[in-house]
Enzyme design. Sequence first.
Site, short mmCIF file in Angstrom:
data_model
loop_
_atom_site.label_atom_id
_atom_site.label_comp_id
_atom_site.label_asym_id
_atom_site.label_seq_id
_atom_site.Cartn_x
_atom_site.Cartn_y
_atom_site.Cartn_z
CE LYS A 98 -4.06 1.69 2.81
NZ LYS A 98 -4.64 1.50 3.92
CB SER A 130 -8.24 0.52 5.82
OG SER A 130 -9.04 1.58 5.87
CB SER A 153 -8.14 3.43 3.07
OG SER A 153 -7.29 2.87 3.78
#
Lengths: 93, 502, 497
Positions: free
Chosen positions: C81, C180, C156
Amino acid sequence: MLTPEEVKKIAVLARIELSDAEIAKYGKDLDAVLDYVAELQQVNTDGLEIVSQVTGLENVMRLDAPELNEIQQEIMANAPAIKDGYYKVKAIL
Amino acid sequence: MKDLKGYKPVIGMEIHVQLATKSKMFGPAPMNPDEKDPNVNIDEIVTGEPGTLPVINKEAVRLGVMVGLALHGRIDEYSKFDRKHYFYPDLPKGYQISQYDEPIMQEGYVEIILNGEVKKVLLQRAHLEEDAGKNIHPEGLDYSLVNYNRAGAPLLEMVTHPVIESAEEARLFLQELQNIVRYVGASSADMEKGSMRCEPSISVRKPGQEGLPPYKVEVKNINSFKFVEQAINYEIERQIGILEEGGTPKQVTMGWNEKLNQTVEQRSKEEANDYRYFPEPDLPILHFTPEYLDDLRQRLPELPAAKRVRFKQEYALGDADIENLIAWKDLNYYFEDVVSELKAWIEADSGQKIEGAVDESTAKLIKQAANWCLQDFSALLNAEHINPTDSRITPENFAEMIKLIDQGQISSSAAKQVFKIMFEKGGEPKSIVQDLGLVQVSDEGAITAAIDKVITANEKAVTDYKAGQEKSFGFLVGMVMKEMKGQGNPQVVNELLRKKLA
Amino acid sequence: MPEDLAKLDLSELRQALDEKQVSSVELTTHFLDGIKKLNPELNAFITITEDQAMASAKDADNFIAGEGQNFPLTGIPYAAKDLFLTKGILTTAASKILENYIAPYNSTVITKLMAQKSVLLGKTNLDQFAHGSSGETSAYGPTKNPWDKTRMSGGSSSGSAASVSAGIAPWALATETGGSIRQPASLTGVSGWKPTYGRVSRYGVISMCSSTDSPGAMARSVKDLAMIAEVISGQDPKDSTTGEHEVPAYSKQLSTDVKGLKIGVPKQYFLDGMEDGVKQKVMDAITELEKQGAQLFSVDMPNTKYGSLVYAIVCPSEVSSNLARYDGIRYGHTTKEGKDLLDVYMKSRAEGFGDEAKRRIMTGTYVLSAGYYDAYYKKAQRVRRLIMNEFEEVFKTVDVLLCPSSPNVALTLGNAANDPLFGYIADQLNIPASLAGLPALSVPCGFSMPKDGMAPSMDGLPVGLQIIGPQWGEQKVFNVGYAYQQISDWHKKRPQI
Ligand SMILES: [Mg+2]
Ligand SMILES: [Zn+2]
């Protein structure tokens, strides 16, 4: 209801320039959040300690041993403006 | 001090000292306050790169607690860090990690002697925090420059209650606080170098007024005790002037301008500070156990107040000498070492242990040592910008020299010469004295031999003396000393010569 | 390289590499090809680190050819990420304010993976600064769901989820703050692990809400997650909030035995407004486990409802603080228009932050400001204590809690903001465990038709089962997830792309 002046004051405190339209928008959003969380005031929290940490850890410290990560160049390479090894900013009044 | 016509100054102090650690408050980047090049002692933590996290420096905490104990303050069982938010180019993260409502120390005091009486200057709190970087403002240009070398340095901030009533009191308080911090070993607390910074807040009560005045003026950028005094006096006078005309001084931040000798307004606080403190989620709380505190309490060195009493009671030193010896911590410890040597010597001679107050003759020796420390030694050290511990004179040799003087083995003028050589080259005073031929001869045989020689060679002077011409005696003494290459003990020479000529 | 190698799980890949059936270079090339082919459609990656990946792969192959013992993840590619700092590589947090930020150091987790000679394929897309649960707040455009490219991947950690789901990364680093990992894992049909707070170092991971941020992972199976957990967990001297708890050999202690396992089913986690299909699939999974010998207990957790309220205060407060450092002075976007210093601050931040970041900064600044702090922040943090206490109480009687990871299957892109229940109920399911710092998993447990009835196949879209454990109870949640994956094969289903 927050007044536009109040919202503007917060925006300056947070250093974010907002247009009048944005002031209205974020003011409305902020009002909505405050409404949303109002219910919390009814919760009985007598005798409860605040949580700023969930770990329960205490006294986490390091020894005073100096060590320099030699990444000054990499760090400063990201700066928008450098002069003579200093970070350069608009005049501080 | 000027007549204040019933106006009463109300002064509070905020003092920051940089803690004497090797690395920063929340990261391992080295502390090097003397670094000249900008942005050298920086790493990802110092410049607040994304993703960085703080880790508490254990030594900084220890030093902070030690100072807290030395200030007789309350150390609560728990203490925590908070984030204090404001935007400024020298503050990398947009917040300073500081302590808000659970500082490491609360309600301490510093004792000072004001007009012959002891006064306690009350402290509200002492807390740990990180320093900011330094902004430079090149004159006449439209930009500023930022150096983060200092950013993240460990600081201890101490805040007094508004209980100080004069500039003199402020200075005495600061000097004593500086002494304490230095004796604890927490900081070099050097005003000129910025490792001690103080910001007085000054206001004035009108005659008959109760409570705190409705304003206060903070003065920043003061880098010496002298300027603290001057700035406070300047402000008191300025504010009384405004009050006398029926006005109220503005609540502002001022700076001390050394050239103008006055305070100058820096910025009025049109945007009120709103620091939005909240507990630092990246740092677990500090827990001070009774064992930890006891241990530190035990390790507290003798503090200036106790030293003062002891120097007076045990060594019978005068107040001025004591203050001067306390003001320089390293010299103080050095002096104590010299005194131990002297005591050991006397103990060995007398076979008796010295306890408590010393006797008169020992006191004389100690006074002699104090004089040498504060005069010749201080002058030499200052000229070289070095500390006693860095000098070539060991306390042992220092004491040895005091002994030689006391025993009359060298004259005090010879001693000055010897001391200088000890300072420059090191070595034992005895061998220096011998090398230079500075040994004072008190041996009666040697002196008598010289006298006999001189009497034979100077018949006229002898006759003149006997006829009552006193100045011929001086001439003869001089000739004897010359004969002895200046090493004759003048007292003995005098004595024997008179006898011979009688 | 045989095509089905890419479908192997991590322990099988390990074996294939150890036995030299495949090289790290071949494996890396395979995944890079997949990324190059699919990323234009999926928008799962912000940065593809092809050159570095190939160099790492060669290095790994040399290492494998050498004498020493290979590490569990040596030579195995992964994605990260774009919140993890990667030295010398662009790290954006999917924001404009970090559009040009080359990380000057590595996050601790990345350092650990480098030490294993793992191969970083690239940096995955996310909601800007992890603010969001749809992937749509990214300054680089939303990530598409591999099961249906008109739909979101959740957030997210949208790009990490999509890349694992699409098979263009065998596993991915992700982060949790309030759902997330669990929610996007659920929406894309992959397995996701949200660690106990303090289990995995946050050092070098761009902070969102510091008191709940938990770096974790997404993979094809719970077994893979357990293997990854062994590598990335552990106390970090650079992160004072990591615990000293030892890291067990999670993957070696996995057990399929659920006999006597006490499963709590909290009624507050099965709410009106949730999609019926989702509820049904989750209940089916729970029933499956019961059949294997687990005992079910209905538990009452009335304070659950306060979770999202507490979070609505705590999260923006910490966000407003954590985002204060982005001022255009030391790094990141700086305005070209600044008249004076104040103006530079105001404009750089106005131009650099997206809408959601600004909203959270404004809220946080307000609730922390003088006069409101006690009423909002302190009150919320006291209620948080109540939530923690409730979990503690519940875990005295049950081993794990089971519930949905998301109230719905993937919504179509652009619809999140219009769906009032999307935020609120989703928060209800994920946030309490985040506030309490508990470990949790999301594992695929079936498919369900979306509300609008439009899905690429009649099966519908992936549903996720959430498994919540007590603090430091990683092994428990891994075991339950692993046991479930031994009696189901939902986690093996892959989208047709
Ligand atoms: Mg202060
Ligand atoms: Zn301070």
